[in-house]
Scaffold this motif. Structure first.
Motif, PDB file in Angstrom:
ATOM      1  N   PHE B  51       0.645  -1.137  -0.041  1.00 57.65           N
ATOM      2  CA  PHE B  51       0.126   0.025   0.009  1.00 57.65           C
ATOM      3  C   PHE B  51       0.848   1.380   0.097  1.00 57.65           C
ATOM      4  N   SER B  52       1.957   1.270   0.856  1.00 58.07           N
ATOM      5  CA  SER B  52       2.854   2.240   0.836  1.00 58.07           C
ATOM      6  C   SER B  52       3.917   1.889   1.789  1.00 58.07           C
ATOM      7  N   GLY B  53       4.856   2.654   1.905  1.00 55.48           N
ATOM      8  CA  GLY B  53       5.973   2.641   2.804  1.00 55.48           C
ATOM      9  C   GLY B  53       7.129   2.130   2.072  1.00 55.48           C
ATOM     10  N   ASP B  54       7.832   1.130   2.621  1.00 55.91           N
ATOM     11  CA  ASP B  54       8.922   0.345   2.251  1.00 55.91           C
ATOM     12  C   ASP B  54       8.506  -0.359   0.863  1.00 55.91           C
ATOM     13  N   THR B  55       9.307  -0.347  -0.082  1.00 58.68           N
ATOM     14  CA  THR B  55       8.986  -0.807  -1.638  1.00 58.68           C
ATOM     15  C   THR B  55       9.302  -2.140  -1.682  1.00 58.68           C
ATOM     16  N   LEU B  56       9.940  -2.844  -0.555  1.00 58.29           N
ATOM     17  CA  LEU B  56      10.290  -4.243  -0.623  1.00 58.29           C
ATOM     18  C   LEU B  56       9.240  -4.740   0.298  1.00 58.29           C
ATOM     19  N   VAL B  57       8.282  -5.734   0.172  1.00 58.29           N
ATOM     20  CA  VAL B  57       7.364  -6.345   0.921  1.00 58.29           C
ATOM     21  C   VAL B  57       7.672  -7.780   1.070  1.00 58.29           C
ATOM     22  N   GLN B  58       7.659  -8.134   2.151  1.00 57.40           N
ATOM     23  CA  GLN B  58       7.576  -9.579   2.634  1.00 57.40           C
ATOM     24  C   GLN B  58       6.395 -10.303   2.791  1.00 57.40           C
ATOM     25  N   GLY B  59       6.252 -11.641   2.402  1.00 55.56           N
ATOM     26  CA  GLY B  59       4.774 -12.172   2.318  1.00 55.56           C
ATOM     27  C   GLY B  59       5.060 -13.336   2.977  1.00 55.56           C
ATOM     28  N   ILE B  60       3.908 -14.320   2.741  1.00 60.16           N
ATOM     29  CA  ILE B  60       3.888 -15.840   3.156  1.00 60.16           C
ATOM     30  C   ILE B  60       4.587 -16.613   2.435  1.00 60.16           C
ATOM     31  N   LYS B  61       5.065 -17.717   2.850  1.00 57.65           N
ATOM     32  CA  LYS B  61       5.800 -18.777   2.178  1.00 57.65           C
ATOM     33  C   LYS B  61       7.111 -18.537   1.685  1.00 57.65           C
ATOM     34  N   GLY B  62       7.974 -17.328   2.048  1.00 58.99           N
ATOM     35  CA  GLY B  62       9.078 -17.127   1.407  1.00 58.99           C
ATOM     36  C   GLY B  62       9.115 -16.015   0.528  1.00 58.99           C
ATOM     37  N   PHE B  63       7.874 -15.461  -0.006  1.00 64.82           N
ATOM     38  CA  PHE B  63       7.732 -14.611  -1.271  1.00 64.82           C
ATOM     39  C   PHE B  63       8.121 -13.345  -0.601  1.00 64.82           C
ATOM     40  N   GLU B  64       8.659 -12.372  -1.619  1.00 63.04           N
ATOM     41  CA  GLU B  64       8.675 -11.107  -1.488  1.00 63.04           C
ATOM     42  C   GLU B  64       8.486 -10.299  -2.767  1.00 63.04           C
ATOM     43  N   GLU B  66       8.665  -6.283  -4.733  1.00 68.15           N
ATOM     44  CA  GLU B  66       9.397  -5.002  -4.866  1.00 68.15           C
ATOM     45  C   GLU B  66       8.744  -4.059  -5.617  1.00 68.15           C
ATOM     46  N   PHE B  67       7.961  -3.149  -5.215  1.00 64.30           N
ATOM     47  CA  PHE B  67       7.502  -1.938  -5.959  1.00 64.30           C
ATOM     48  C   PHE B  67       8.352  -0.908  -6.404  1.00 64.30           C
ATOM     49  N   LYS B  68       8.539  -0.950  -7.904  1.00 62.80           N
ATOM     50  CA  LYS B  68       9.279   0.061  -8.355  1.00 62.80           C
ATOM     51  C   LYS B  68       8.195   1.118  -9.194  1.00 62.80           C
ATOM     52  N   ARG B  69       7.968   2.165  -8.666  1.00 67.23           N
ATOM     53  CA  ARG B  69       7.233   3.240  -9.469  1.00 67.23           C
ATOM     54  C   ARG B  69       7.822   3.652 -10.915  1.00 67.23           C
ATOM     55  N   SER B  70       9.040   3.892 -10.972  1.00 65.13           N
ATOM     56  CA  SER B  70       9.794   4.075 -12.162  1.00 65.13           C
ATOM     57  C   SER B  70       9.413   3.267 -13.266  1.00 65.13           C
ATOM     58  N   GLN B  71       9.247   2.049 -12.782  1.00 63.34           N
ATOM     59  CA  GLN B  71       9.059   0.941 -13.966  1.00 63.34           C
ATOM     60  C   GLN B  71       7.564   0.385 -13.812  1.00 63.34           C
ATOM     61  N   SER B  72       6.694   1.015 -13.175  1.00 57.42           N
ATOM     62  CA  SER B  72       5.376   0.682 -12.810  1.00 57.42           C
ATOM     63  C   SER B  72       5.493  -0.898 -12.762  1.00 57.42           C
ATOM     64  N   SER B  73       6.229  -1.203 -11.833  1.00 55.84           N
ATOM     65  CA  SER B  73       6.172  -2.986 -11.753  1.00 55.84           C
ATOM     66  C   SER B  73       6.283  -3.247 -10.357  1.00 55.84           C
ATOM     67  N   PHE B  74       5.557  -4.555 -10.173  1.00 54.12           N
ATOM     68  CA  PHE B  74       5.670  -5.317  -8.766  1.00 54.12           C
ATOM     69  C   PHE B  74       6.009  -6.764  -8.833  1.00 54.12           C
ATOM     70  N   ASN B  75       7.116  -6.948  -9.010  1.00 53.09           N
ATOM     71  CA  ASN B  75       7.611  -8.274  -9.431  1.00 53.09           C
ATOM     72  C   ASN B  75       7.682  -9.209  -8.284  1.00 53.09           C
ATOM     73  N   LEU B  76       7.317 -10.452  -8.153  1.00 53.69           N
ATOM     74  CA  LEU B  76       7.247 -11.410  -7.041  1.00 53.69           C
ATOM     75  C   LEU B  76       8.825 -12.173  -7.167  1.00 53.69           C
ATOM     76  N   ARG B  77       9.193 -12.458  -5.981  1.00 51.91           N
ATOM     77  CA  ARG B  77      10.472 -13.240  -6.066  1.00 51.91           C
ATOM     78  C   ARG B  77      10.541 -14.213  -5.008  1.00 51.91           C
ATOM     79  N   LYS B  78      11.129 -15.279  -5.251  1.00 53.99           N
ATOM     80  CA  LYS B  78      11.419 -16.152  -4.044  1.00 53.99           C
ATOM     81  C   LYS B  78      12.889 -16.858  -4.413  1.00 53.99           C
ATOM     82  N   PRO B  79      13.718 -16.753  -3.435  1.00 51.01           N
ATOM     83  CA  PRO B  79      15.078 -17.383  -3.388  1.00 51.01           C
ATOM     84  C   PRO B  79      15.329 -18.654  -3.955  1.00 51.01           C
ATOM     85  N   SER B  80      14.440 -19.624  -3.371  1.00 48.98           N
ATOM     86  CA  SER B  80      14.494 -21.006  -3.596  1.00 48.98           C
ATOM     87  C   SER B  80      13.333 -21.783  -3.461  1.00 48.98           C
ATOM     88  N   VAL B  81      13.025 -22.085  -4.647  1.00 47.55           N
ATOM     89  CA  VAL B  81      11.645 -22.456  -5.077  1.00 47.55           C
ATOM     90  C   VAL B  81      11.305 -24.116  -4.385  1.00 47.55           C
TER      91      VAL B  81
END
Lengths: 116, 114
Positions: B51-64, B66-81
């Protein structure tokens, strides 16, 4: 976050008939949303239902086909009318949480409808 | 037109490998951003939201994500699937000025190979 009970979970219906799907929420919510997920597709918003007023339908969806009731702040129904095989989809209801839940959206488990 | 784009319909990764699922939106106003996961025959589960604040968001199941306003992106990442991560992932956007409607991307199907 809110807990949503949606039923039926699945049904097989004859073409030309109607099915009413119910959504019960364990807390009072202002807005409820109904979505359709066609096979292999993403979710498409059908309508937004506010208590005490007529639902607001998205482009491509009409009240005669998808009448919605919202009698109180915890309950809503969606009817799929005069069904055809093209109506075979998963139908989901959703609510938006309040600030205590971070305004996240919660979904019911869905109703898998097959029209034969 | 307002839209949410998930450019990858299918992604296959090896178990233990890293994962990035892409999401772009085309709205002028500040969006609220979500990632949901749907396992076969299951309902939608919220992974994380921004919603706002820190642009790197942590979620459940080890997912995170990152909101990048300049790129209009919100990519989902996980270090080890993990094999249990195989599912369909949906990015979704709300523009509160347009009525609190959650608009979904087309989804990305993740396959995990052992």
């Amino acid at each position: 976050s809110a807990v949503i009970s949606q039923k039926p979970s699945r049904d097989i219906c004859q073409r030309g008939t109607s099915l009413t799907i119910q959504c019960q929420v364990d807390s009072q919510v202002t807005m409820m949303f109904w979505y359709r997920q066609q096979p292999g597709q993403s979710l498409t918003l059908i309508a937004t239902a506010n208590q005490g007023s007529e639902a607001t339908y998205e482009s491509g969806f009409v009240i005669d086909k998808f009448p919605i009731s919202r009698p109180n702040l915890t309950f809503s129904t969606l009817t799929v009318s005069n069904m055809s095989p093209e109506d075979s989809s998963i139908y989901l209801c959703s609510v938006q949480g309040d600030g205590s839940s971070g305004y996240g959206y919660t979904f019911g488990s869905g109703t898998r409808l097959t029209v034969v | 037109a307002q839209s949410v784009t998930q450019p990858d319909i299918h992604i296959t990764v090896s178990e233990g490998a890293s994962l990035e699922l892409r999401c772009n939106y085309s709205y002028g106003a500040t969006p609220y951003l979500f990632w949901y996961v749907q396992s076969p025959g299951q309902g939608l589960q919220l992974l994380l939201k921004y919603f706002s604040g820190d642009t790197l968001v942590q979620g459940i199941k080890g997912f995170e994500a990152e909101f990048k306003r300049s790129q209009s992106s919100f990519n989902l990442r996980k270090p080890s699937v993990h094999w249990s991560d195989a599912a369909e992932y949906f990015c979704a956007v709300v523009i509160m000025e347009y009525g609190n409607k959650l608009v979904f991307g087309a989804g990305t199907i993740l396959r995990v190979k052992s």
